[in-house]
Design a protein around this motif. Structure first.
Motif, PDB file in Angstrom:
ATOM      1  N   ASP A 105       0.797  -1.498  -0.004  1.00 15.02           N
ATOM      2  CA  ASP A 105      -0.014   0.062   0.011  1.00 15.02           C
ATOM      3  C   ASP A 105       0.868   1.290  -0.122  1.00 15.02           C
ATOM      4  OD1 ASP A 105       0.962  -0.539   2.747  1.00 15.02           O
ATOM      5  OD2 ASP A 105      -1.176   0.186   3.424  1.00 15.02           O
ATOM      6  N   THR A 229       0.058  -2.753  13.142  1.00 11.50           N
ATOM      7  CA  THR A 229      -0.835  -2.833  11.743  1.00 11.50           C
ATOM      8  C   THR A 229      -0.149  -3.538  10.649  1.00 11.50           C
ATOM      9  OG1 THR A 229      -2.083  -1.391  10.636  1.00 11.50           O
ATOM     10  CG2 THR A 229       0.084  -0.386  11.271  1.00 11.50           C
ATOM     11  N   SER A 231      -0.714  -2.237   7.644  1.00 13.61           N
ATOM     12  CA  SER A 231      -1.040  -1.472   6.719  1.00 13.61           C
ATOM     13  C   SER A 231       0.059  -0.045   6.739  1.00 13.61           C
ATOM     14  CB  SER A 231      -2.332  -0.922   6.749  1.00 13.61           C
ATOM     15  OG  SER A 231      -2.196   0.711   5.746  1.00 13.61           O
ATOM     16  N   ALA A 234      -1.828   3.330   7.150  1.00 14.07           N
ATOM     17  CA  ALA A 234      -2.707   3.433   8.242  1.00 14.07           C
ATOM     18  C   ALA A 234      -1.983   3.669   9.596  1.00 14.07           C
ATOM     19  CB  ALA A 234      -3.474   2.015   8.816  1.00 14.07           C
ATOM     20  N   PHE A 237      -2.276   7.361  10.775  1.00  8.04           N
ATOM     21  CA  PHE A 237      -3.591   7.771  11.433  1.00  8.04           C
ATOM     22  C   PHE A 237      -3.497   7.117  12.748  1.00  8.04           C
ATOM     23  CE2 PHE A 237      -4.691   7.765   6.859  1.00  8.04           C
ATOM     24  CZ  PHE A 237      -5.661   8.809   6.872  1.00  8.04           C
ATOM     25  N   LEU A 238      -2.697   6.306  13.058  1.00  9.49           N
ATOM     26  CA  LEU A 238      -2.733   5.494  14.531  1.00  9.49           C
ATOM     27  C   LEU A 238      -1.978   6.292  15.606  1.00  9.49           C
ATOM     28  CD1 LEU A 238      -2.530   2.026  13.281  1.00  9.49           C
ATOM     29  CD2 LEU A 238      -4.752   3.227  13.721  1.00  9.49           C
TER      30      LEU A 238
END
Length: 341
Positions: A105, A229, A231, A234, A237-238
Motif C-alpha cells: 500500500d 498494523t 498497513s 494506516a 492515522f494511528l
C-alpha cells in the motif's frame, strides 16, 4: 503436439491441477468443463503412472510425485510463454494488455499515481491490476507461477533467482500527532524514542520484520509496541490524539502531512535506507511490454521526486547507512533474519 508420447496440451491442465489442488477450480482456471478436466487428469495419471491428486477427507492432496512436478511444469510453461506467446514489439497506444503488479500500500499511494499518469499519456487502452504482495518467504514463487508481471518490493526481500533493478532509496522518519509532546518539542531524543509508545507496521505479506524494526532489534533497542498494523498508510492515522510514534517512510510521511494533523521529525538514530526495487521473471527480461513498463517506473520515480517538499525539523541524527545490511547479519539472499521471540 506430443513429446515422449505426452500431449503437451495436458501440461496446461496439469499445471492448473497442481496449483489449485481441485478439479473444479483447475477447470475454471483454464476455461474447461469439469468433465474435460477429469478426463485430462485420468490421462495424466496413466502417463505418469501416479495418482497425482488423492482424496484426503473432503480435499485433494498432491502426491510426492505431483509435488516434485509442480515447479518444473510451471517453469516449462513460463519458458514457452516468454519465447512464443510474447509479442515481438509493444506499442502502448495500440495495446490492450493488462499488467499485473504486486505492490504494497506504500507503493500504491506514493509511486503508482505517477506511473499511471505517465502510462495514460501514452495509452488509453493499457490496463493495470495492482495486487497485494504475497507471503515473501519465497518471493520467486509469485513470479515463477506467472501470478504477476512484476513486484515492487525492498531489495532485501527480492529473490536471488530473478533480475532486479533499483528504483529509489527511502529514509525513515518519525510521524507524531501535532498535539503531542514531541511535536511541541520539535524533536525526538533517543531516550524519548525508547520510552515512547509506538505504532509498528508488519505487512501481512512479509514473513520477516520490516527494515526499521529489524535494525532497531539488531541494535539492541526495544520499543513498546502499543499498536501493530498490517498497513503502511494506516500507521500515521494511528498516532493521532496520542504521544505515539510511527516510524515510517519519509515520502509517505510528507504525503500524510497534507491530510492529517501530523508533524514529521527526524529519527534520533541512524536507520538503514530502504532500497525499493522492481523484480520480474528471468525468462521475461526481453518482453517488450515489460521493458516499456520498467522504463516507465524509472520515469515515475523522477516525477515523484520532482515535487517540492517541505523542510523538516531535525534532531541532528548521525548519517544513515547507504543501504540495508547484506553482510553476515543477513542471509545469502540479503533478507533480514526472522524475528526471535
Amino acid at each position: 503436439m506430443h513429446f515422449n508420447k505426452l500431449d503437451l496440451n495436458l501440461l496446461v491442465a496439469l499445471d492448473a491441477l497442481l496449483i489449485e489442488g481441485s478439479i473444479s477450480r483447475a477447470a475454471a482456471r483454464v476455461h474447461l468443463s469439469q468433465s474435460a478436466m477429469s478426463n485430462a487428469l485420468a490421462r495424466l495419471r496413466a502417463f505418469f503412472e501416479d495418482d497425482l491428486l488423492v482424496q484426503v477427507g473432503r480435499t485433494l492432496e498432491l502426491t510426492p510425485r505431483a509435488k516434485a512436478l509442480k515447479e518444473a511444469v510451471r517453469d516449462v510453461l513460463m519458458r514457452v510463454d516468454s519465447a512464443i506467446a510474447a509479442e515481438p514489439q509493444f506499442d502502448p497506444s495500440r495495446s490492450d494488455r493488462t499488467f499485473q503488479l504486486l505492490v504494497s500500500d506504500y507503493t500504491t499511494v506514493t509511486l503508482m499515481p505517477h506511473l499511471l499518469a505517465l502510462a495514460r499519456r501514452q495509452s488509453s487502452t493499457v490496463r493495470f491490476q495492482l495486487c497485494p504482495l504475497p507471503h515473501l518467504d519465497q518471493p520467486q514463487r509469485a513470479l515463477g507461477r506467472g501470478e504477476a508481471d512484476m513486484m515492487v518490493i525492498p531489495r532485501n526481500y527480492c529473490s536471488p533467482d530473478h533480475p532486479v533493478e533499483a528504483l529509489f532509496e527511502e529514509e525513515y522518519v518519525c510521524a507524531v500527532w501535532n498535539g503531542s509532546r514531541f511535536a511541541r518539542a520539535g524533536a525526538v531524543s533517543k531516550a524519548d524514542y525508547e520510552a515512547a509508545d509506538h505504532v509498528e507496521v508488519q505487512p501481512s505479506g512479509l514473513g520477516q520484520p520490516t527494515l526499521d524494526t529489524w535494525f532497531l532489534e539488531r541494535s539492541g533497542m526495544e520499543r513498546r509496541i502499543e499498536v501493530r498494523t498490517f498497513s503502511f498508510i494506516a500507521a500515521p492515522f494511528l498516532v493521532l490524539g496520542t504521544d505515539r510514534i510511527a516510524t515510517i517512510q519519509r515520502r509517505l510521511g510528507r504525503m500524510a502531512q497534507q491530510f492529517l494533523p501530523l508533524t514529521i521529525l527526524e529519527a534520533p538514530m541512524a536507520l538503514p535506507r530502504m532500497a525499493q526495487s522492481v523484480q520480474w521473471h528471468k525468462y521475461r527480461s526481453r518482453d517488450p511490454g515489460l521493458v516499456w513498463l520498467r522504463g516507465l517506473l524509472h520515469q515515475a520515480v523522477e516525477e515523484m521526486d520532482a515535487q517540492p517538499q517541505p523542510a523538516l525539523p531535525t534532531s541532528a541524527p548521525s548519517k544513515a547507512p547507504a543501504a540495508a545490511p547484506t553482510s553476515a547479519s543477513a542471509d545469502r539472499t540479503g533478507k533480514p533474519p526472522r524475528r526471535s521471540r
